[in-house]
Design a protein around this motif. Structure first.
Motif, PDB file in Angstrom:
ATOM      1  N   ALA A  98      45.377  46.198  37.160  1.00 39.16           N
ATOM      2  CA  ALA A  98      44.434  46.970  37.969  1.00 39.16           C
ATOM      3  C   ALA A  98      44.296  46.378  39.369  1.00 39.16           C
ATOM      4  N   LEU A  99      44.178  45.065  39.451  1.00 39.20           N
ATOM      5  CA  LEU A  99      44.022  44.421  40.756  1.00 39.20           C
ATOM      6  C   LEU A  99      45.330  44.393  41.530  1.00 39.20           C
ATOM      7  N   ARG A 100      46.434  44.266  40.826  1.00 40.10           N
ATOM      8  CA  ARG A 100      47.730  44.359  41.503  1.00 40.10           C
ATOM      9  C   ARG A 100      47.849  45.714  42.190  1.00 40.10           C
ATOM     10  N   TYR A 101      47.442  46.768  41.473  1.00 41.17           N
ATOM     11  CA  TYR A 101      47.521  48.110  42.051  1.00 41.17           C
ATOM     12  C   TYR A 101      46.636  48.218  43.291  1.00 41.17           C
ATOM     13  N   VAL A 102      45.386  47.832  43.166  1.00 44.57           N
ATOM     14  CA  VAL A 102      44.428  47.975  44.268  1.00 44.57           C
ATOM     15  C   VAL A 102      44.840  47.148  45.481  1.00 44.57           C
ATOM     16  N   LEU A 103      45.203  45.889  45.241  1.00 43.44           N
ATOM     17  CA  LEU A 103      45.470  44.978  46.359  1.00 43.44           C
ATOM     18  C   LEU A 103      46.863  45.142  46.944  1.00 43.44           C
ATOM     19  N   SER A 104      47.701  45.939  46.295  1.00 41.30           N
ATOM     20  CA  SER A 104      48.996  46.256  46.910  1.00 41.30           C
ATOM     21  C   SER A 104      48.815  47.253  48.058  1.00 41.30           C
ATOM     22  N   ASN A 105      47.632  47.844  48.146  1.00 41.96           N
ATOM     23  CA  ASN A 105      47.294  48.721  49.260  1.00 41.96           C
ATOM     24  C   ASN A 105      46.785  47.844  50.405  1.00 41.96           C
ATOM     25  N   PRO A 106      47.508  47.740  51.517  1.00 46.99           N
ATOM     26  CA  PRO A 106      47.110  46.838  52.594  1.00 46.99           C
ATOM     27  C   PRO A 106      45.807  47.229  53.270  1.00 46.99           C
ATOM     28  N   ASN A 107      45.350  48.472  53.070  1.00 45.96           N
ATOM     29  CA  ASN A 107      44.113  48.905  53.705  1.00 45.96           C
ATOM     30  C   ASN A 107      42.870  48.579  52.882  1.00 45.96           C
ATOM     31  N   VAL A 108      43.067  48.010  51.694  1.00 47.39           N
ATOM     32  CA  VAL A 108      41.943  47.485  50.908  1.00 47.39           C
ATOM     33  C   VAL A 108      41.708  46.050  51.354  1.00 47.39           C
ATOM     34  N   THR A 109      40.547  45.781  51.922  1.00 47.12           N
ATOM     35  CA  THR A 109      40.266  44.432  52.408  1.00 47.12           C
ATOM     36  C   THR A 109      39.908  43.494  51.270  1.00 47.12           C
ATOM     37  N   VAL A 110      38.970  43.931  50.421  1.00 48.27           N
ATOM     38  CA  VAL A 110      38.524  43.078  49.321  1.00 48.27           C
ATOM     39  C   VAL A 110      38.158  43.966  48.138  1.00 48.27           C
ATOM     40  N   ALA A 111      38.488  43.518  46.933  1.00 51.15           N
ATOM     41  CA  ALA A 111      38.108  44.199  45.697  1.00 51.15           C
ATOM     42  C   ALA A 111      37.065  43.357  44.985  1.00 51.15           C
ATOM     43  N   ILE A 112      36.071  44.010  44.391  1.00 44.77           N
ATOM     44  CA  ILE A 112      34.947  43.260  43.821  1.00 44.77           C
ATOM     45  C   ILE A 112      34.718  43.606  42.345  1.00 44.77           C
ATOM     46  N   PRO A 113      35.621  43.222  41.451  1.00 45.16           N
ATOM     47  CA  PRO A 113      35.367  43.469  40.029  1.00 45.16           C
ATOM     48  C   PRO A 113      34.148  42.693  39.559  1.00 45.16           C
ATOM     49  N   GLY A 114      33.385  43.307  38.668  1.00 47.36           N
ATOM     50  CA  GLY A 114      32.256  42.597  38.081  1.00 47.36           C
ATOM     51  C   GLY A 114      32.744  41.519  37.133  1.00 47.36           C
ATOM     52  N   MET A 115      32.090  40.362  37.183  1.00 51.08           N
ATOM     53  CA  MET A 115      32.531  39.231  36.350  1.00 51.08           C
ATOM     54  C   MET A 115      31.339  38.505  35.747  1.00 51.08           C
ATOM     55  N   ALA A 116      31.428  38.249  34.453  1.00 52.61           N
ATOM     56  CA  ALA A 116      30.368  37.508  33.778  1.00 52.61           C
ATOM     57  C   ALA A 116      30.915  36.467  32.823  1.00 52.61           C
ATOM     58  N   ASP A 117      32.256  36.339  32.769  1.00 55.50           N
ATOM     59  CA  ASP A 117      32.896  35.434  31.822  1.00 55.50           C
ATOM     60  C   ASP A 117      34.067  34.741  32.516  1.00 55.50           C
ATOM     61  N   PRO A 118      34.253  33.439  32.296  1.00 58.05           N
ATOM     62  CA  PRO A 118      35.370  32.726  32.942  1.00 58.05           C
ATOM     63  C   PRO A 118      36.735  33.352  32.668  1.00 58.05           C
ATOM     64  N   LYS A 119      36.914  33.957  31.485  1.00 55.43           N
ATOM     65  CA  LYS A 119      38.191  34.600  31.186  1.00 55.43           C
ATOM     66  C   LYS A 119      38.434  35.793  32.103  1.00 55.43           C
ATOM     67  N   GLU A 120      37.361  36.528  32.420  1.00 54.39           N
ATOM     68  CA  GLU A 120      37.478  37.657  33.350  1.00 54.39           C
ATOM     69  C   GLU A 120      37.881  37.156  34.728  1.00 54.39           C
ATOM     70  N   LEU A 121      37.279  36.051  35.151  1.00 57.48           N
ATOM     71  CA  LEU A 121      37.620  35.465  36.444  1.00 57.48           C
ATOM     72  C   LEU A 121      39.087  35.063  36.481  1.00 57.48           C
ATOM     73  N   GLN A 122      39.567  34.422  35.423  1.00 53.90           N
ATOM     74  CA  GLN A 122      40.960  33.980  35.373  1.00 53.90           C
ATOM     75  C   GLN A 122      41.923  35.160  35.461  1.00 53.90           C
ATOM     76  N   ALA A 123      41.619  36.228  34.731  1.00 53.78           N
ATOM     77  CA  ALA A 123      42.480  37.413  34.756  1.00 53.78           C
ATOM     78  C   ALA A 123      42.474  38.063  36.128  1.00 53.78           C
ATOM     79  N   ASN A 124      41.312  38.103  36.758  1.00 54.37           N
ATOM     80  CA  ASN A 124      41.213  38.725  38.071  1.00 54.37           C
ATOM     81  C   ASN A 124      41.912  37.902  39.144  1.00 54.37           C
ATOM     82  N   VAL A 125      41.806  36.592  39.049  1.00 49.56           N
ATOM     83  CA  VAL A 125      42.522  35.726  39.994  1.00 49.56           C
ATOM     84  C   VAL A 125      44.025  35.928  39.837  1.00 49.56           C
ATOM     85  N   ALA A 126      44.483  36.058  38.587  1.00 48.95           N
ATOM     86  CA  ALA A 126      45.914  36.280  38.338  1.00 48.95           C
ATOM     87  C   ALA A 126      46.394  37.571  38.976  1.00 48.95           C
TER      88      ALA A 126
END
Length: 337
Positions: A204-232
């Motif tokens: 999901a983040l690969r798709y969003v951030l492959s668009n150069p006109n997206v400056t920042v994406a802000i997925p909601g995070m409440a668990d370290p595993k979610e953070l790790q997946a989003n960083v990846a």
């Protein structure tokens, strides 16, 4: 972590930001742990809101206790429409976040009519412009769920950033995102995982951030595993591979018959149901696990999903052929009315 200029604000933000909605379902120690881990991962942008119950307060407490306030760009928002309301809401945000300045303050999802009130004499914009002149607010932005509000915001020079849903299945803002970049405004992507409907966070983040006109994406995070997946998912912003494009299409195929993009083409409802809002609040209930908050937001609706008379007019207007009547029955069952 990759960093980008947020429009013309001069702020240099990580392309992966920290979405503060799910803070409501953890606790103060969990908030501290999440923000410490986010900082260590290179995330420097935090999004929260007055409407997210304890989110502002716990984030402010965590940043103060960790000594990390200066490591983050803080963005929050409120639903104030008038100058007086905005002054009160801004003061509360500053108190909750335990800071004397907020880098980005946003109008939180106003309607088109609400935005005109904000911009009129005595409107909330006056309060933010005064706060900006005083150095209390760094920059002014807006969040929206309707494309018409996004488009109107592009013509307002005082609005420096726009937040709008954009992900593998929600494309109603794609052309406006390009116009946002051309206008020199920063684009902040909400719902990059479609509110949790897309299970593969990295894709999901690969798709969003492959668009150069997206400056920042802000997925909601409440668990370290979610953070790790989003960083990846944010560590490689090259164009999608053919295999990733195929995977994105499979996600669309899976969600296409059951996912509301909040384009609002279904309106007006014969009996006045705000159909996209019903599905939005149900998403908070089903995918975010925010039962209390979801019920609170749902209760603000003047006409509930259970009022549907089954006329089907909404379904003839839906460009995605959603079974809206059946979906509203589920909303009514989930919320009890």
């Amino acid at each position: 972590m990759e960093y980008r200029e947020l429009g013309r604000t001069g702020l240099r933000v990580s392309r992966l930001g920290f979405g503060g909605i799910p803070i409501q379902r953890i606790d103060e120690p969990g908030t501290r742990a999440m923000l410490k881990a986010a900082c260590e991962a290179g995330v420097n942008y935090i999004d929260t809101a007055r409407a997210y119950t304890v989110s502002e307060e716990w984030i402010g407490q965590a940043l103060e206790e960790l000594g990390l306030r200066d490591r983050f760009i803080l963005a929050t928002k409120c639903r104030a429409l008038t100058k007086e309301e905005m002054e009160s809401e801004l003061a509360q945000s500053l108190k909750n976040l335990r800071t004397d300045h907020i880098e980005l303050y946003q109008f939180h999802n106003p309607s088109l009519a609400g935005l005109e009130t904000i911009l009129a004499p005595g409107g909330a914009m006056e309060a933010l412009l005064e706060a900006k002149a005083a150095g209390v607010v760094g920059h002014i932005g807006i969040t929206a769920h309707l494309a018409a509000v996004f488009e109107r915001a592009l013509s307002v020079k005082e609005i420096e950033t726009v937040m709008f849903p954009y992900n593998i299945v929600e494309q109603q803002g794609a052309e406006l995102i390009d116009r946002c970049a051309a206008a020199g405004k920063g684009f902040i992507d909400m719902k990059p995982l479609a509110g949790g409907a897309i299970e593969d966070g990295r894709l999901a983040l690969r798709y969003v951030l492959s668009n150069p006109n997206v400056t920042v994406a802000i997925p909601g995070m409440a668990d370290p595993k979610e953070l790790q997946a989003n960083v990846a998912g944010s560590d490689a912003t090259a164009p999608l591979t053919p295999e990733e494009q195929d995977a994105c299409q499979k996600v669309r195929d899976a969600l296409g018959t059951q996912f509301c993009r909040r384009c609002n083409y279904c309106a007006p409802c014969t009996v006045g149901i705000q159909i996209p809002s019903c599905f939005l609040f149900q998403g908070y209930l089903d995918r975010y696990g925010l039962e209390g908050w979801a019920h609170e937001r749902y209760n603000t609706l003047k006409v509930k999903a259970g009022a549907c008379i089954g006329c089907g007019k909404c379904e003839t207007r839906c460009p995605y052929n959603l079974p809206i009547r059946e979906m509203l029955k589920k909303v009514a069952a989930d919320f009890g009315e």
